[in-house]
Design an enzyme around this catalytic site. Sequence first.
Site, PDB file in Angstrom:
ATOM      1  N   CYS A 194       0.864  -1.181   0.000  1.00 58.27           N
ATOM      2  CA  CYS A 194       0.000   0.000   0.000  1.00 58.27           C
ATOM      3  C   CYS A 194       0.897   1.227   0.000  1.00 58.27           C
ATOM      4  CB  CYS A 194      -0.939   0.012   1.201  1.00 58.27           C
ATOM      5  SG  CYS A 194      -2.091   1.385   1.071  1.00 58.27           S
ATOM      6  N   CYS A 225      -3.574   6.969  -5.027  1.00 59.79           N
ATOM      7  CA  CYS A 225      -3.294   5.532  -4.877  1.00 59.79           C
ATOM      8  C   CYS A 225      -1.852   5.220  -5.327  1.00 59.79           C
ATOM      9  CB  CYS A 225      -4.293   4.687  -5.670  1.00 59.79           C
ATOM     10  SG  CYS A 225      -4.176   2.937  -5.265  1.00 59.79           S
TER      11      CYS A 225
HETATM   12  O1  PYC Z   1      -1.874   3.829  -1.973  1.00 58.32           O
HETATM   13  O2  PYC Z   1      -1.385   1.858  -2.777  1.00 58.32           O
HETATM   14  C1  PYC Z   1      -2.169   2.642  -2.248  1.00 58.32           C
HETATM   15  C2  PYC Z   1      -3.514   2.172  -1.875  1.00 58.32           C
HETATM   16  C3  PYC Z   1      -4.058   0.934  -2.097  1.00 58.32           C
HETATM   17  C4  PYC Z   1      -5.341   0.965  -1.561  1.00 58.32           C
HETATM   18  C5  PYC Z   1      -5.551   2.206  -1.000  1.00 58.32           C
HETATM   19  N1  PYC Z   1      -4.408   2.928  -1.193  1.00 58.32           N
END
Ligand code: PYC
Length: 315
Positions: free
Chosen positions: A85, A235
Amino acid sequence: MQVIDSHTEGEPTRLILSGGPDLGGGPLAERRKIFARDHDRFRTASICEPRGSDAMVGALLCDATDATCAAGMIFFNNAGYLGMCGHASIGAAVSLHHLGRIGLGLHRFETPVGIVSVMLSDPHTATIENVASFRLHEGISLSVPGLGRVSGDVAWGGNWFFLSADSPYALESRNIPSLSSAASAIKDALGAKGITGSDGAAIDHIEFFGPASSAEAHGRNFVLCPGGAYDRSPCGTGTSAKLACLAASGDLEPDEVWIQESIIGSRFSAQYKRGENGQVISSITGRAFVCGQSSLYFDSEDPFADGIPSALAEG
Ligand code: PYC
C-alpha cells in the site's frame, strides 16, 4: 491496542503499534496468511466502524525478517488484506518519524510482496520506491451490465488493477457515487469472465483515468478499493500500475515526472526506472500528516467489539 493515525493526500492509515495478534517470525507473506486465517477479527475490530471507516487502511507494524529493514508491515482494509500500500507506507514513515522511531533519510520496509524503500525528505514528505510493476494485459474489452463495452489494461503495482479510460462519468468529486457503482460493476464483470492477474489473483482495484484538472498535473484518476471505498489519494500502487502501462506503451520515459491527481485533487509525483524483464521500478512522492494517536478498547460486553462489517454498516 495502541495506534497512530495519519492521512496521506487525504487517504487514512491506522498504524498498529502494539496489541495486535502474535503472528510469529516467519516471512511476511506467511504472517499475512496466519493473520487472515486465525486473527481476522483484529482487522475488522481495528479499522471497521465504530473505531474506523471503510476508507481506512490498517498497517500492522511487525519485526522484519530482513535485518536491513526498519520495520515490517502487513496492510489490510475493510474487505481483507493488501499486498502493498503506497499511501500507507508514506503514512507509516511519517508516523514513525513523528514518534521518534526513525529519522529523516532512507529506510526499508518489508511487506508481504517484497521490500520497499522509503526516503523521508522532511517530516511530512516521503518517496517510496515500490516493488517492480508491470502491465500484464493490454486493451482487454469486456461487456459490463449497465455500461456496455469497457476496455482497459490489467497491471500490477503491488496490487492488481484494471485501468480504463472509459469512465462513464467525468472524473469529478460530485460523481463519486456513480463512479463507485460503475467501477464495482466492472470488477464484478472481470470476476464473472474469469479475467485475473497472474496465478488467478483477483483484480480487486479498478482505476479510471483521464485528463488532469490542474495545469501542473498529467492525469487524474478515480480508484475503487476492494471494500467499496474510493481512494482519496491518487493511490500509490495504482500510480505504479499506471506508470507501468505508460512505460509499456512508450508514453513515459524513465525519470520523466508524472504528476497524478486524485478524484479529490490531491497529488502524487511519480517517476520510474527500468527494471528486469520490462518491469518498472516506480518512485512515488506524497505528503502525510499525523492526525491522532490513541488506545483502542475492546469491551467483552460490546456486541460490536469486533467491528461492524461494511455491508451491515451501509444498511
Ligand atoms: O496507496 O497503494 C495505495 C492504496 C491501495 C489501496 C488504497 N491505497
